[in-house]
Write a protein that holds these residues in place. Sequence first.
Motif, PDB file in Angstrom:
ATOM      1  N   LYS A 265       0.828  -1.211   0.000  1.00 38.42           N
ATOM      2  CA  LYS A 265       0.000   0.000   0.000  1.00 38.42           C
ATOM      3  C   LYS A 265       0.858   1.256   0.000  1.00 38.42           C
ATOM      4  CE  LYS A 265      -4.077   1.970   0.442  1.00 38.42           C
ATOM      5  NZ  LYS A 265      -5.115   1.821  -0.593  1.00 38.42           N
ATOM      6  N   LYS A 268       5.702   3.099  -3.848  1.00 33.37           N
ATOM      7  CA  LYS A 268       5.448   4.129  -4.866  1.00 33.37           C
ATOM      8  C   LYS A 268       5.145   3.543  -6.245  1.00 33.37           C
ATOM      9  CE  LYS A 268      10.388   4.759  -5.943  1.00 33.37           C
ATOM     10  NZ  LYS A 268      11.473   5.751  -6.060  1.00 33.37           N
ATOM     11  N   VAL A 270       3.140   1.022  -6.781  1.00 32.07           N
ATOM     12  CA  VAL A 270       1.819   0.390  -6.736  1.00 32.07           C
ATOM     13  C   VAL A 270       0.727   1.453  -6.740  1.00 32.07           C
ATOM     14  CG1 VAL A 270       0.292  -1.091  -5.381  1.00 32.07           C
ATOM     15  CG2 VAL A 270       2.737  -1.594  -5.495  1.00 32.07           C
ATOM     16  N   GLU A 271      -0.209   1.337  -7.680  1.00 31.26           N
ATOM     17  CA  GLU A 271      -1.288   2.315  -7.787  1.00 31.26           C
ATOM     18  C   GLU A 271      -2.447   2.014  -6.846  1.00 31.26           C
ATOM     19  OE1 GLU A 271      -2.471   2.840 -11.839  1.00 31.26           O
ATOM     20  OE2 GLU A 271      -0.631   3.945 -12.344  1.00 31.26           O
ATOM     21  N   ALA A 272      -2.723   0.737  -6.589  1.00 25.18           N
ATOM     22  CA  ALA A 272      -3.836   0.381  -5.707  1.00 25.18           C
ATOM     23  C   ALA A 272      -3.592  -1.014  -5.139  1.00 25.18           C
ATOM     24  CB  ALA A 272      -5.160   0.412  -6.471  1.00 25.18           C
ATOM     25  N   THR A 301      -2.553  -3.265  -8.238  1.00 26.62           N
ATOM     26  CA  THR A 301      -2.628  -2.698  -9.581  1.00 26.62           C
ATOM     27  C   THR A 301      -1.382  -1.873  -9.847  1.00 26.62           C
ATOM     28  OG1 THR A 301      -5.039  -2.587  -9.417  1.00 26.62           O
ATOM     29  CG2 THR A 301      -3.992  -1.308 -11.168  1.00 26.62           C
ATOM     30  N   LEU A 302      -0.695  -2.210 -10.942  1.00 27.15           N
ATOM     31  CA  LEU A 302       0.442  -1.427 -11.413  1.00 27.15           C
ATOM     32  C   LEU A 302      -0.007  -0.589 -12.610  1.00 27.15           C
ATOM     33  CD1 LEU A 302       3.352  -4.023 -11.080  1.00 27.15           C
ATOM     34  CD2 LEU A 302       2.316  -2.534  -9.350  1.00 27.15           C
ATOM     35  N   LYS A 303       0.877   0.268 -13.099  1.00 32.27           N
ATOM     36  CA  LYS A 303       0.434   1.292 -14.053  1.00 32.27           C
ATOM     37  C   LYS A 303       0.055   0.756 -15.415  1.00 32.27           C
ATOM     38  CE  LYS A 303       5.196   2.570 -15.295  1.00 32.27           C
ATOM     39  NZ  LYS A 303       6.192   3.668 -15.274  1.00 32.27           N
ATOM     40  N   SER A 304       0.537  -0.435 -15.792  1.00 30.55           N
ATOM     41  CA  SER A 304       0.231  -0.960 -17.123  1.00 30.55           C
ATOM     42  C   SER A 304       0.395  -2.470 -17.135  1.00 30.55           C
ATOM     43  CB  SER A 304       1.164  -0.349 -18.177  1.00 30.55           C
ATOM     44  OG  SER A 304       2.509  -0.781 -17.966  1.00 30.55           O
ATOM     45  N   THR A 307       4.125  -3.279 -17.236  1.00 32.34           N
ATOM     46  CA  THR A 307       4.764  -3.150 -15.929  1.00 32.34           C
ATOM     47  C   THR A 307       4.445  -4.344 -15.040  1.00 32.34           C
ATOM     48  OG1 THR A 307       4.589  -0.736 -16.084  1.00 32.34           O
ATOM     49  CG2 THR A 307       5.006  -1.663 -13.910  1.00 32.34           C
ATOM     50  N   ASP A 370       9.893   0.601 -11.617  1.00 28.44           N
ATOM     51  CA  ASP A 370       9.508   2.001 -11.393  1.00 28.44           C
ATOM     52  C   ASP A 370      10.619   2.966 -11.821  1.00 28.44           C
ATOM     53  OD1 ASP A 370       7.530   3.815 -10.413  1.00 28.44           O
ATOM     54  OD2 ASP A 370       8.840   4.214  -8.697  1.00 28.44           O
TER      55      ASP A 370
END
Length: 371
Positions: A265, A268, A270-272, A301-304, A307, A370
């Motif tokens: 959580k 940096k 990790v988006e969600a 959830t990662l950015k793509s 990724t 990242d």
Amino acid sequence: MTDTPTSRAASLQHLRRQKLMKGEPVALPLTLASTYHLPGDPKDFNQYGRFDNATWEAAEEMLSHLEGAPCLAFPSGMAAISAVFFGLLKSGDRILLPSDGYYTTRVLSERFLSRFGVSFDLGPTASFLDGGFDGYRLVFVETPANPGLELCDIAAVARAAHAAGALVVADNTTMTPFGQRPLDLGADILVAADTKAPNGHSDTLFGHVATRDTEIFESVRRWRELSGSIPGPFEAWLLHRGLETLELRFDRMCSSAGVLAARLKRHKAVEAVRYPGLPDHPSHNLASTQMLRFGSLIGLTLKSAETAEAFIDGCELLQPATSFGSVHSSAERRARWGDAVAPGFIRLSVGCEPTEDLWQAIDRSLSATDR
């Protein structure tokens, strides 16, 4: 002895002892038999391998002990679900399924149940109670739902569904008897894929149905006998062996998942993060009362998509594989199977590796993506 999850785990190890004669093996023998010596009247004797097998009956005894209900064994989790559907439903029946649960249950209903005149509707797990259950013969809940880990209130669903005259089936695959007890919360039938944590070693398919209703039990048992949807004895032997360590493994898995979820959580890259044990999970309060543990699955959830795949492939302590619940941690990008999740959504199944070593491997791989 008091009846608690830990007391059931303790006595589970000694079920076989109660029946042993002096000089018999402590470990369960593997019984490979399609036919039995059967002169004269066959009543009350083993008759044929499609009806009886000592090895899968021993596995059923262990499952029944853990569930606190009679159990029937099947060759996979989907075979267990199929037995409930085809053993209990008839033309003209209507059922309700989770729109965000395991997708194969929906596919089975669309491709095959519909041919026999059984219709189905879909509802999101988090709002499963909305609209009520009038007109349904069967309501199927999966909580936490796989893969998004949404929750619904099993007891509330059971009360409302029973008032409407519907049966409640709960898929407890993600939680095992040590994480959640749907029958105690009012569900009529429990189904589970023991392929996951109960076996725990990624080497067999298995499933079971549990119910305290004798009529339902007999209908499902008869379906199994006539359809031939029986487990193999070697698979049952593997499950029996896995069940002996389930409580120990599940404890490590859930404890590690709680630590990892909190750290993910804050990462940096990790988006969600979705985990029932986190205070910001929309149903955290329900999880705290309904579940005995918060489970070993984490949604992140990662950015793509790229990724996410790079993270999975780059982590030396994550096995890129579908399924979950094994001694090894695994991860997969669920959008590749068509689940309604973000392209970078990962279902992380936490295994039995030492927690800090697993975290360091995950952190290194996340940090590398990242840059």
